[in-house]
Design a protein around this motif. Structure first.
Motif, PDB file in Angstrom:
ATOM      1  N   MET A  41       0.823  -1.203   0.000  1.00  0.00           N
ATOM      2  CA  MET A  41       0.000   0.000   0.000  1.00  0.00           C
ATOM      3  C   MET A  41       0.865   1.263   0.000  1.00  0.00           C
ATOM      4  SD  MET A  41      -3.129  -0.881  -0.289  1.00  0.00           S
ATOM      5  CE  MET A  41      -2.442  -2.154  -1.387  1.00  0.00           C
ATOM      6  N   MET A  42       1.970   1.221   0.743  1.00  0.00           N
ATOM      7  CA  MET A  42       2.899   2.352   0.745  1.00  0.00           C
ATOM      8  C   MET A  42       3.511   2.555  -0.643  1.00  0.00           C
ATOM      9  SD  MET A  42       5.013   2.176   4.313  1.00  0.00           S
ATOM     10  CE  MET A  42       4.222   2.575   5.883  1.00  0.00           C
ATOM     11  N   CYS A  43       3.846   1.438  -1.288  1.00  0.00           N
ATOM     12  CA  CYS A  43       4.418   1.520  -2.628  1.00  0.00           C
ATOM     13  C   CYS A  43       3.409   2.101  -3.613  1.00  0.00           C
ATOM     14  CB  CYS A  43       4.872   0.138  -3.080  1.00  0.00           C
ATOM     15  SG  CYS A  43       5.901   0.151  -4.565  1.00  0.00           S
ATOM     16  N   HIS A  44       2.163   1.701  -3.499  1.00  0.00           N
ATOM     17  CA  HIS A  44       1.099   2.268  -4.333  1.00  0.00           C
ATOM     18  C   HIS A  44       1.032   3.785  -4.143  1.00  0.00           C
ATOM     19  CE1 HIS A  44      -1.651  -1.379  -5.398  1.00  0.00           C
ATOM     20  NE2 HIS A  44      -0.376  -1.682  -5.496  1.00  0.00           N
ATOM     21  N   GLU A  45       1.066   4.222  -2.890  1.00  0.00           N
ATOM     22  CA  GLU A  45       0.966   5.647  -2.590  1.00  0.00           C
ATOM     23  C   GLU A  45       2.159   6.409  -3.172  1.00  0.00           C
ATOM     24  OE1 GLU A  45      -0.451   9.256  -1.026  1.00  0.00           O
ATOM     25  OE2 GLU A  45      -1.424   7.327  -1.362  1.00  0.00           O
ATOM     26  N   ALA A  46       3.356   5.844  -3.018  1.00  0.00           N
ATOM     27  CA  ALA A  46       4.551   6.504  -3.546  1.00  0.00           C
ATOM     28  C   ALA A  46       4.494   6.607  -5.070  1.00  0.00           C
ATOM     29  CB  ALA A  46       5.801   5.740  -3.113  1.00  0.00           C
ATOM     30  N   VAL A  47       4.062   5.532  -5.725  1.00  0.00           N
ATOM     31  CA  VAL A  47       3.948   5.532  -7.182  1.00  0.00           C
ATOM     32  C   VAL A  47       2.907   6.554  -7.637  1.00  0.00           C
ATOM     33  CG1 VAL A  47       3.199   4.155  -9.167  1.00  0.00           C
ATOM     34  CG2 VAL A  47       4.763   3.178  -7.478  1.00  0.00           C
ATOM     35  N   ASP A  48       1.786   6.624  -6.956  1.00  0.00           N
ATOM     36  CA  ASP A  48       0.739   7.588  -7.313  1.00  0.00           C
ATOM     37  C   ASP A  48       1.232   9.023  -7.166  1.00  0.00           C
ATOM     38  OD1 ASP A  48      -0.982   5.518  -7.844  1.00  0.00           O
ATOM     39  OD2 ASP A  48      -2.008   5.604  -5.908  1.00  0.00           O
ATOM     40  N   ARG A  49       2.005   9.277  -6.106  1.00  0.00           N
ATOM     41  CA  ARG A  49       2.499  10.641  -5.880  1.00  0.00           C
ATOM     42  C   ARG A  49       3.523  11.070  -6.934  1.00  0.00           C
ATOM     43  NH1 ARG A  49       3.071  12.014   0.598  1.00  0.00           N
ATOM     44  NH2 ARG A  49       1.058  11.156   1.248  1.00  0.00           N
ATOM     45  N   SER A  50       4.185  10.106  -7.556  1.00  0.00           N
ATOM     46  CA  SER A  50       5.168  10.458  -8.588  1.00  0.00           C
ATOM     47  C   SER A  50       4.503  11.020  -9.846  1.00  0.00           C
ATOM     48  CB  SER A  50       5.998   9.238  -8.974  1.00  0.00           C
ATOM     49  OG  SER A  50       5.249   8.327  -9.765  1.00  0.00           O
ATOM     50  N   GLN A  51       3.224  10.728 -10.036  1.00  0.00           N
ATOM     51  CA  GLN A  51       2.458  11.223 -11.188  1.00  0.00           C
ATOM     52  C   GLN A  51       3.170  10.934 -12.519  1.00  0.00           C
ATOM     53  OE1 GLN A  51       1.129  15.287 -10.694  1.00  0.00           O
ATOM     54  NE2 GLN A  51       0.581  14.966  -8.551  1.00  0.00           N
ATOM     55  N   GLY A  52       3.724   9.732 -12.623  1.00  0.00           N
ATOM     56  CA  GLY A  52       4.364   9.317 -13.862  1.00  0.00           C
ATOM     57  C   GLY A  52       5.808   9.740 -14.008  1.00  0.00           C
ATOM     58  N   GLN A  53       6.369  10.418 -13.006  1.00  0.00           N
ATOM     59  CA  GLN A  53       7.754  10.890 -13.093  1.00  0.00           C
ATOM     60  C   GLN A  53       8.762   9.889 -12.521  1.00  0.00           C
ATOM     61  OE1 GLN A  53       8.510  14.936 -11.851  1.00  0.00           O
ATOM     62  NE2 GLN A  53       6.449  15.610 -12.400  1.00  0.00           N
ATOM     63  N   LEU A  54       8.304   8.760 -12.031  1.00  0.00           N
ATOM     64  CA  LEU A  54       9.191   7.758 -11.448  1.00  0.00           C
ATOM     65  C   LEU A  54      10.159   7.224 -12.501  1.00  0.00           C
ATOM     66  CD1 LEU A  54       9.883   5.943  -8.984  1.00  0.00           C
ATOM     67  CD2 LEU A  54       8.198   4.320  -9.847  1.00  0.00           C
ATOM     68  N   ILE A  55      11.465   7.226 -12.188  1.00  0.00           N
ATOM     69  CA  ILE A  55      12.467   6.730 -13.129  1.00  0.00           C
ATOM     70  C   ILE A  55      13.304   5.588 -12.544  1.00  0.00           C
ATOM     71  CG2 ILE A  55      12.656   8.905 -14.384  1.00  0.00           C
ATOM     72  CD1 ILE A  55      15.248   9.438 -12.812  1.00  0.00           C
ATOM     73  N   ASP A  56      13.265   5.405 -11.226  1.00  0.00           N
ATOM     74  CA  ASP A  56      14.116   4.385 -10.602  1.00  0.00           C
ATOM     75  C   ASP A  56      13.403   3.830  -9.368  1.00  0.00           C
ATOM     76  OD1 ASP A  56      16.050   2.867  -9.336  1.00  0.00           O
ATOM     77  OD2 ASP A  56      17.663   4.314  -9.610  1.00  0.00           O
ATOM     78  N   ILE A  57      13.179   2.517  -9.335  1.00  0.00           N
ATOM     79  CA  ILE A  57      12.509   1.913  -8.181  1.00  0.00           C
ATOM     80  C   ILE A  57      13.168   0.587  -7.810  1.00  0.00           C
ATOM     81  CG2 ILE A  57      10.751   0.782  -9.612  1.00  0.00           C
ATOM     82  CD1 ILE A  57       8.789   1.235  -7.238  1.00  0.00           C
TER      83      ILE A  57
END
Length: 329
Positions: free
Chosen positions: A98-114
């Protein structure tokens, strides 16, 4: 007299009541000055908060003040995510997911490294792939992948450049599917936690020709698989094949690699041998100490050093170790 005493008591009570009310009011009212960290520029605040792990940010840091709350909502805060179960005694995979979902949602598509350690699932990887199509680096450690949902998720990772998989076995054809889906892959690491039944070396060679760094630990490859990688992955700068015990270097490939060490560099062997194609994009390796010719060399002892073509800063030290080993034979 009694009346006077009663009046004095009432006045004293009234005075105490006023002091209590005044104290409560002072506690409830905001401070006269804001904490000093609220005056920092937003980019500086984000840089500081990014040093915390995801759990600390979501459960603590964002609740400190409005400034930090706003910073923790900024998409640039979530361009790089590293999340794992720190203390296994309190390991709650559902909570971490659930935390990972929240972090991904907050990135708004800008996530480049996980990086996800210990709790990644098919559904979680699928969730990420649908929301983060610009992902560049993906690292998965000890996850639970049982369905094709995981493999198909890579269709959305068109810009992926670095992939690390340290988990249970994956079928070679699935490795090939990943390679064909992620044509920009430059670095691939695969380490299986269990004994592999089949090699994925040829599938890597066919589907990942643009690799610069390749690490296949514990693969069942033979000399044929290694030669396929060297022939097709012409941009390789480093190759790590630890625990690949089926590579014996007993044919032309072994002679070519040995010649490369004796001549002073692997690139020189590429130039001389038709089995190892030369690629001008490869940077020259540092000069290696020349070995004394040996009639017979126990391949088992030095095969890992011959095969492990690694980065320039480490290659020289390995060559010295190889030279010392040869002197003792």
């Amino acid at each position: 007299m009694e009346t006077k005493c009663r009046v004095e008591e009432e006045e004293e009570e009234e005075k105490i009541q006023k002091e209590i009310c005044s104290g409560i009011s002072s506690l409830l009212s905001p401070p006269l000055s804001l904490p000093p960290w609220t005056e920092l520029p937003d980019d500086v605040t984000i840089n500081i908060l990014q040093r915390l792990d995801v759990q600390e940010i979501l459960e603590k840091a964002q609740r400190v003040c409005k400034t930090w709350w706003r910073a923790c909502k900024d998409p640039s805060m979530w361009r790089v995510i590293h999340i794992e179960s720190i203390v296994l005694a309190f390991f709650d995979p559902h909570k971490l997911e659930m935390m990972c979902h929240e972090a991904v949602d907050r990135s708004q598509g800008q996530l480049i490294d996980i990086t996800i350690v210990d709790f990644a699932t098919n559904d979680l990887i699928s969730y990420i792939s649908k929301r983060c199509s610009h992902l560049k680096c993906l690292s998965l450690v000890r996850g639970d992948f049982l369905s094709q949902t995981f493999i198909y998720a890579f269709e959305n990772f068109k810009e992926l450049e670095k992939l690390q998989l340290l988990l249970s076995p994956i079928f070679p054809e699935d490795i090939e599917y990943i390679g064909n889906s992620c044509r920009q892959l430059k670095s691939f690491t695969y380490c299986c936690s269990d004994k592999m039944e089949k090699s994925c070396a040829l599938e890597v060679a066919k589907s990942m020709p643009n690799l610069h760094h390749l690490c296949l630990i514990g693969d069942m490859m033979t000399d044929q698989g290694l030669e396929g990688i060297l022939d097709r992955c012409l941009h390789l700068e480093s190759l790590d094949i630890r625990r690949c015990f089926n590579v014996d270097l007993q044919g032309n490939l072994g002679r070519d690699l040995s010649a490369g060490v004796e001549e002073g560099s692997y690139n020189e062997a590429q130039r001389k041998s038709p089995n190892l194609r030369n690629d001008p994009s490869l940077s020259p390796s540092p000069p290696l100490p020349k070995l004394q010719p040996q009639e017979t060399i126990p391949i088992q002892k030095i095969q890992s050093l011959l095969c492990k073509i690694i980065e320039d800063k480490m290659f020289f030290s390995d060559a010295i170790e190889l030279a010392k080993m040869a002197e003792n034979l």
